[in-house]
Design an enzyme around this catalytic site. Structure first.
Site, short mmCIF file in Angstrom:
data_model
loop_
_atom_site.label_atom_id
_atom_site.label_comp_id
_atom_site.label_asym_id
_atom_site.label_seq_id
_atom_site.Cartn_x
_atom_site.Cartn_y
_atom_site.Cartn_z
N GLU A 286 0.89 -1.15 -0.03
CA GLU A 286 0.12 0.06 0.00
C GLU A 286 0.95 1.17 -0.15
O GLU A 286 0.81 2.10 0.94
CB GLU A 286 -0.78 0.09 1.27
CG GLU A 286 -1.88 -0.92 1.40
CD GLU A 286 -2.39 -1.27 2.64
OE1 GLU A 286 -1.95 -0.52 3.67
OE2 GLU A 286 -3.50 -2.05 2.96
N TYR A 329 4.13 18.41 11.30
CA TYR A 329 5.03 17.23 11.50
C TYR A 329 6.56 17.74 11.52
O TYR A 329 7.49 17.03 11.45
CB TYR A 329 5.16 16.19 10.45
CG TYR A 329 3.66 15.58 9.89
CD1 TYR A 329 3.05 14.80 10.78
CD2 TYR A 329 3.07 15.96 8.68
CE1 TYR A 329 1.71 14.31 10.52
CE2 TYR A 329 1.76 15.47 8.39
CZ TYR A 329 1.18 14.54 9.29
OH TYR A 329 0.03 14.22 8.89
N CYS A 357 -3.30 33.59 9.96
CA CYS A 357 -3.01 34.02 11.40
C CYS A 357 -2.69 33.46 12.30
O CYS A 357 -3.42 33.20 13.44
CB CYS A 357 -4.11 35.14 11.67
SG CYS A 357 -4.65 36.39 10.53
N GLU A 358 -1.57 32.71 12.24
CA GLU A 358 -1.08 31.71 13.45
C GLU A 358 0.37 31.84 13.32
O GLU A 358 1.06 31.76 12.19
CB GLU A 358 -1.60 30.27 13.24
CG GLU A 358 -3.11 30.10 13.38
CD GLU A 358 -3.30 28.71 13.65
OE1 GLU A 358 -2.24 27.67 14.23
OE2 GLU A 358 -4.36 28.05 13.47
N1 LLP Z 1 -1.43 1.79 4.44
C1 LLP Z 1 -1.95 2.59 5.60
C2 LLP Z 1 -2.91 1.56 6.36
C3 LLP Z 1 -1.71 3.51 5.93
O1 LLP Z 1 -2.29 4.11 7.19
C4 LLP Z 1 -0.88 4.44 5.22
C5 LLP Z 1 -0.66 5.80 5.57
C6 LLP Z 1 -0.47 3.94 4.00
C7 LLP Z 1 -0.68 2.56 3.89
C8 LLP Z 1 0.34 4.65 3.07
O2 LLP Z 1 1.74 5.13 3.82
P1 LLP Z 1 2.86 5.98 3.04
O3 LLP Z 1 3.29 4.70 1.84
O4 LLP Z 1 2.40 6.91 2.31
O5 LLP Z 1 3.78 6.18 3.92
N2 LLP Z 1 -0.13 12.76 6.57
C9 LLP Z 1 1.27 12.13 7.12
C10 LLP Z 1 1.23 10.82 6.53
C11 LLP Z 1 0.10 9.87 7.20
C12 LLP Z 1 0.33 8.57 6.69
C13 LLP Z 1 -1.32 7.91 6.98
N3 LLP Z 1 -1.30 6.37 6.69
C14 LLP Z 1 2.20 12.93 6.27
O6 LLP Z 1 2.19 13.91 5.62
O7 LLP Z 1 3.51 12.53 6.40
#
Ligand code: LLP
Length: 432
Positions: A286, A329, A357-358
């Protein structure tokens, strides 16, 4: 690797500059004039390359299914590009299911993750005929069994198992520790497979793990996958047939050129081979960020350069509502001027901030950048994943449009809403 680079500009605007940042063959200064700023810009060639590099790394493991994680960037143009490459999709909501179906992803190439699926969402996904649900708790298992049994259907599931390993990433995006809300405890997994076996409408034939995002070392994966291997063996010994494992996403991308690059998909694939290659199972993945991260940028224009008492602030027209990652983050995104600076341009230390405004509204802090002036364009790099997807209308700022480039062509795949659009969805109560 991406397809954003300085090239000699085709437009009049580039006269006087050595070169202008391009997305593939599209001059971003010209595009900014047409679309207005701020806007997101995605590169088809980069999306295709990243998908291919990941998928090709597992070409020797037949049946492998790469399910792009829609949450990273759910723009229909991006999804359609990946669907055309043969990508499956990892979804977490009805909205994402609808998006995946809208671009023609075959239901048997869709998996459904998330700790809080509603029964209505489960029913919709079952009726669509998705490949599998990643189940995250016992109550969710009961809810799914109820929905499936009621419609005479069988839900194929993988329990998402929480291995309690440290993904060595930002604490807000680590998901594989015991204290995180995700998955079922490793120690309880076997009992849950037994329960699943007894419940109507459930076929528990997979195991899922996803330990976090922006993981930049192989060790956390190695530790998690060793536990997964052990669990599959234990389950099989107990008589449960397990024929697929879903290893989640999480592979990091390089956000800064002055730090060691995260492992390549080929290195990751080698590790996967070593860790679970002997199980004889179908593999699912994924990946989100790894596919979309470097395939997108955020273009913004400098409004003012403000010399504060102790700092210089470069105030731009993109803000935390457009790109939340820096403040949420402490994320670092490289910033490039769209017009390539002439050699010898002085460099200054500046905070790049937005109009919101933060104090937390910034894109970069204490950043050494070639001197910028009002009217200059900047490009915030590696903004293709969790950029537009996390945007909001905070401060009543319309969502930034999204543009997909393909060679010399471009399409505004999501237009900037008008202020009338913004107000039209609200209504005043009768008593006002
Ligand atoms: N599978 C599941 C069950 C997940 O929860 C996620 C991401 C992925 C796959 C995909 O993960 P990736 O390959 O993109 O690392 N908003 C945060 C990242 C949140 C990730 C949430 N879950 C950021 O901007 O760093």
């Amino acid at each position: 690797m991406h397809h954003f680079a300085y090239r000699r500009g085709a437009s009049n605007r580039s006269v006087g500059y050595a070169s202008v940042l391009h997305a593939e063959e599209v001059d971003l200064a010209t595009l900014a004039d047409k679309v207005g700023t701020p806007f997101y810009c995605y590169s088809t060639a980069t999306l295709e390359r990243h998908y291919a590099v990941f998928a090709d790394a597992f070409a020797d493991m037949p049946g492998t299914l790469v399910c792009y994680s829609v949450k990273a960037n759910s723009n229909l143009g991006v999804l359609a590009t990946l669907a055309r490459q043969g990508s499956g999709m990892d979804i977490v909501s009805e909205g994402e299911l609808r998006r995946a179906r809208e671009v023609g992803v075959a239901p048997e190439n869709i998996v459904f993750s998330g700790v809080g699926k509603t029964q209505a969402e489960m029913a919709l996904a079952l009726d669509a005929g998705i490949f599998a649900f990643n189940v995250e708790s016992e109550p969710e298992l009961h809810a799914l069994s109820e929905v499936a049994a009621a419609r005479g259907a069988t839900a194929r599931i993988a329990f998402r198992v929480n291995p309690d390993v440290d993904a060595k990433t930002h604490h807000k995006i680590a998901t594989g520790k015991a204290e995180n809300k995700f998955g079922v405890p490793f120690a309880e997994a076997q009992a849950l497979y037994r329960l699943a076996h007894e419940l109507p409408g459930i076929e528990a034939s997979g195991v899922h793990m996803h330990i976090g995002s922006q993981i930049t070392e192989l060790d956390p994966f190695r530790n998690a996958f060793a536990l997964l291997n052990e669990l599959v063996r234990t389950l099989r010994a107990a008589g449960f047939a397990i024929d697929f494992v879903n290893l989640g996403g999480g592979l990091g991308v390089p956000y800064r050129s002055d730090q060691p690059a995260p492992p390549l998909p080929a290195d990751y694939a080698r590790l996967v081979h070593e860790a679970v290659g002997d199980l004889g199972v179908r593999l699912l993945f994924e990946p989100g960020r790894m596919i979309a991260g470097n395939a997108g940028i955020l273009i913004s224009r400098v409004l003012y350069v403000k010399r504060g008492a102790s700092k210089t602030f470069t105030i731009v027209d993109a803000a935390m509502n457009d790109l939340m990652r820096p403040t949420l983050y402490e994320a670092y995104h490289e910033i490039l001027p769209v017009a390539e600076p002439a050699p010898g341009t002085p460099v200054a230390i500046t905070d790049v901030v937005g109009p919101v405004c933060e104090t937390g509204d910034y894109l970069a802090l204490a950043r050494a950048l070639p001197e910028l002036h009002a009217g200059d364009l900047i490009s915030v790099m590696t903004a293709g994943a969790y950029g537009a997807a996390l945007a909001s209308e905070y401060n009543s700022r319309p969502l930034a449009p999204e543009v997909l480039v393909n060679g010399s062509q471009y399409c505004v795949t999501r237009a900037r809403p008008t202020y009338d659009d913004m107000l039209a969805v609200e209504r005043l109560p009768d008593w006002l």
